[in-house]
Design a protein around this motif. Structure first.
Motif, PDB file in Angstrom:
ATOM      1  N   THR A 178       0.733  -1.167   0.072  1.00  0.00           N
ATOM      2  CA  THR A 178       0.226  -0.178  -0.032  1.00  0.00           C
ATOM      3  C   THR A 178       0.750   1.403  -0.029  1.00  0.00           C
ATOM      4  OG1 THR A 178      -0.244  -0.437   2.418  1.00  0.00           O
ATOM      5  CG2 THR A 178      -1.947  -0.872   1.121  1.00  0.00           C
ATOM      6  N   THR A 179       2.202   0.961   0.074  1.00  0.00           N
ATOM      7  CA  THR A 179       3.092   2.388   0.014  1.00  0.00           C
ATOM      8  C   THR A 179       3.315   2.776  -1.461  1.00  0.00           C
ATOM      9  OG1 THR A 179       3.995   1.864   2.302  1.00  0.00           O
ATOM     10  CG2 THR A 179       5.135   3.339   0.929  1.00  0.00           C
TER      11      THR A 179
ATOM     12  N   VAL B   5      12.747  12.302  -4.449  1.00  0.00           N
ATOM     13  CA  VAL B   5      12.098  11.164  -4.161  1.00  0.00           C
ATOM     14  C   VAL B   5      11.063  11.623  -3.076  1.00  0.00           C
ATOM     15  CG1 VAL B   5      14.217   9.707  -4.283  1.00  0.00           C
ATOM     16  CG2 VAL B   5      13.622  10.829  -2.162  1.00  0.00           C
ATOM     17  N   GLY B   6      10.075  10.575  -2.846  1.00  0.00           N
ATOM     18  CA  GLY B   6       8.863  11.027  -1.892  1.00  0.00           C
ATOM     19  C   GLY B   6       8.154   9.653  -2.046  1.00  0.00           C
ATOM     20  N   ARG B   7       7.380   9.660  -0.765  1.00  0.00           N
ATOM     21  CA  ARG B   7       6.613   8.481  -0.716  1.00  0.00           C
ATOM     22  C   ARG B   7       5.370   8.788  -0.042  1.00  0.00           C
ATOM     23  NH1 ARG B   7       7.448   4.419   4.423  1.00  0.00           N
ATOM     24  NH2 ARG B   7       5.191   5.176   4.766  1.00  0.00           N
ATOM     25  N   LEU B   8       4.146   7.803  -0.201  1.00  0.00           N
ATOM     26  CA  LEU B   8       2.841   7.973   0.273  1.00  0.00           C
ATOM     27  C   LEU B   8       2.210   6.567   0.889  1.00  0.00           C
ATOM     28  CD1 LEU B   8      -0.117   9.300  -0.035  1.00  0.00           C
ATOM     29  CD2 LEU B   8      -0.040   8.118  -2.031  1.00  0.00           C
ATOM     30  N   HIS B   9       1.753   6.877   2.069  1.00  0.00           N
ATOM     31  CA  HIS B   9       0.983   5.458   2.496  1.00  0.00           C
ATOM     32  C   HIS B   9      -0.324   6.185   3.071  1.00  0.00           C
ATOM     33  CE1 HIS B   9       2.794   7.100   6.481  1.00  0.00           C
ATOM     34  NE2 HIS B   9       1.852   6.661   6.786  1.00  0.00           N
ATOM     35  N   PRO B  10      -1.212   4.944   3.067  1.00  0.00           N
ATOM     36  CA  PRO B  10      -2.458   5.319   3.580  1.00  0.00           C
ATOM     37  C   PRO B  10      -2.625   5.524   5.135  1.00  0.00           C
ATOM     38  CG  PRO B  10      -2.520   3.024   2.814  1.00  0.00           C
ATOM     39  CD  PRO B  10      -1.293   3.728   2.500  1.00  0.00           C
ATOM     40  N   SER B  11      -3.287   6.573   5.792  1.00  0.00           N
ATOM     41  CA  SER B  11      -3.235   6.561   7.109  1.00  0.00           C
ATOM     42  C   SER B  11      -4.260   6.688   8.031  1.00  0.00           C
ATOM     43  CB  SER B  11      -2.139   7.781   7.507  1.00  0.00           C
ATOM     44  OG  SER B  11      -2.720   9.040   6.669  1.00  0.00           O
ATOM     45  N   GLY B  12      -5.430   6.558   7.234  1.00  0.00           N
ATOM     46  CA  GLY B  12      -6.881   6.573   7.859  1.00  0.00           C
ATOM     47  C   GLY B  12      -7.825   6.542   6.829  1.00  0.00           C
TER      48      GLY B  12
ATOM     49  N   GLN C 299      -7.504   9.022   4.095  1.00  0.00           N
ATOM     50  CA  GLN C 299      -6.613   9.977   4.265  1.00  0.00           C
ATOM     51  C   GLN C 299      -5.147   9.241   4.011  1.00  0.00           C
ATOM     52  OE1 GLN C 299      -5.131  10.222   8.328  1.00  0.00           O
ATOM     53  NE2 GLN C 299      -6.369  12.116   8.428  1.00  0.00           N
ATOM     54  N   GLY C 300      -4.163   9.950   3.569  1.00  0.00           N
ATOM     55  CA  GLY C 300      -2.805   9.330   3.197  1.00  0.00           C
ATOM     56  C   GLY C 300      -1.806  10.540   3.961  1.00  0.00           C
ATOM     57  N   GLN C 301      -0.464   9.852   4.261  1.00  0.00           N
ATOM     58  CA  GLN C 301       0.637  10.588   4.576  1.00  0.00           C
ATOM     59  C   GLN C 301       1.768  10.653   3.630  1.00  0.00           C
ATOM     60  OE1 GLN C 301       1.949   9.543   8.671  1.00  0.00           O
ATOM     61  NE2 GLN C 301       3.510  10.875   8.572  1.00  0.00           N
TER      62      GLN C 301
ATOM     63  N   GLY D  71      -8.431   7.018  -4.079  1.00  0.00           N
ATOM     64  CA  GLY D  71      -9.590   7.536  -3.483  1.00  0.00           C
ATOM     65  C   GLY D  71      -9.348   8.244  -2.168  1.00  0.00           C
ATOM     66  N   LEU D  72      -8.243   8.627  -1.893  1.00  0.00           N
ATOM     67  CA  LEU D  72      -7.490   9.455  -0.903  1.00  0.00           C
ATOM     68  C   LEU D  72      -8.272  10.886  -0.982  1.00  0.00           C
ATOM     69  CD1 LEU D  72      -4.281   8.245   0.013  1.00  0.00           C
ATOM     70  CD2 LEU D  72      -6.496   7.372   0.848  1.00  0.00           C
ATOM     71  N   THR D  73      -8.810  11.774  -0.183  1.00  0.00           N
ATOM     72  CA  THR D  73      -9.176  13.128  -0.271  1.00  0.00           C
ATOM     73  C   THR D  73      -8.340  13.925   0.731  1.00  0.00           C
ATOM     74  OG1 THR D  73     -11.074  12.503   1.221  1.00  0.00           O
ATOM     75  CG2 THR D  73     -11.333  12.356  -1.179  1.00  0.00           C
ATOM     76  N   GLU D  74      -7.663  13.477   1.585  1.00  0.00           N
ATOM     77  CA  GLU D  74      -6.911  14.259   2.523  1.00  0.00           C
ATOM     78  C   GLU D  74      -5.647  13.789   2.718  1.00  0.00           C
ATOM     79  OE1 GLU D  74      -8.033  13.694   6.586  1.00  0.00           O
ATOM     80  OE2 GLU D  74      -7.380  15.841   7.191  1.00  0.00           O
ATOM     81  N   LEU D  75      -4.527  14.658   2.666  1.00  0.00           N
ATOM     82  CA  LEU D  75      -3.363  14.255   2.813  1.00  0.00           C
ATOM     83  C   LEU D  75      -2.737  14.991   4.029  1.00  0.00           C
ATOM     84  CD1 LEU D  75      -1.637  14.138  -0.829  1.00  0.00           C
ATOM     85  CD2 LEU D  75      -2.367  12.605   0.654  1.00  0.00           C
TER      86      LEU D  75
END
Ligand SMILES: CC(C)(COP(=O)(O)OP(=O)(O)OC[C@H]1O[C@@H](n2cnc3c(N)ncnc32)[C@H](O)[C@@H]1OP(=O)(O)O)[C@@H](O)C(=O)NCCC(=O)NCCS
Length: 146
Positions: free
Chosen positions: A43-44, A59-66, A69-71, A102-106
């Motif tokens: 999921t990352t 570089v950078g990365r994203l993971h779902p956090s809620g 919501q992603g971080q 489908g994430l709407t908040e970072l």
């Protein structure tokens, strides 16, 4: 230059090398400290912008956090390339990936020096957060994706 997840061992090496040299080495952190246990989670999402020579520009990365919501974490641009739009390109890639998931908040924890960068890209400070390595104040920032 295309941006995307590292695919080959040399691309992963370039990815982690930039993370280490920009975000860890200046604070005398040991090699390996640039890696996170959930880097390998399916999921990352990882973003790597490669120079034609094979080194990492950004570089950078994203993971779902809620729910919804992603971080964002580990954003870094090669020192010689900072201020030339690479960070924006990495961030916009990860935002597009978040939206597709489908994430709407970072959310992110920004180093103090990076707060103006994220503010320029539409993030607002929610609250002060932790201090890294005893010396780098961070700020929790958020952005709603639309
Ligand atoms: C923070 C960082 C990722 C930004 O990437 P960058 O490639 O230097 O930034 P960009 O050139 O893409 O800047 C994008 C926009 O933000 C603006 N911006 C960037 N840094 C800024 C600053 N310190 N103050 C004001 N505006 C800033 C740029 O002017 C640009 O605006 P424009 O598109 O209207 O011209 C990069 O400088 C970096 O790796 N810094 C060191 C490590 C770090 O702090 N990482 C973040 C950890 S939370």
């Amino acid at each position: 230059m295309p941006i995307g997840s590292p695919q080959t061992p040399p691309e992963w090496d370039a990815y982690y090398h930039l993370r280490y040299t920009v975000l860890r080495q200046p604070w005398q952190q040991p090699p390996g400290s640039e890696r996170a246990p959930d880097d390998a989670a399916p999921t990352t999402t990882h973003a790597l912008l490669l120079a034609p020579e094979g080194y990492a520009l950004g570089v950078g990365r994203l993971h779902p956090s809620g729910p919804g919501q992603g971080q964002l974490r580990f954003m870094a641009v090669h020192p010689a390339w900072q201020g030339r739009g690479v960070g924006r390109q990495v961030l916009e890639y990860l935002e597009a990936a978040a939206w597709q998931q489908g994430l709407t908040e970072l959310l992110l924890h920004a180093r103090q020096a990076a707060v103006p960068f994220y503010a320029r890209l539409g993030y607002t400070v929610v609250a002060p957060s932790h201090t890294l390595f005893g010396s780098i104040p961070h700020f929790l920032m958020r952005k709603e994706l639309t």
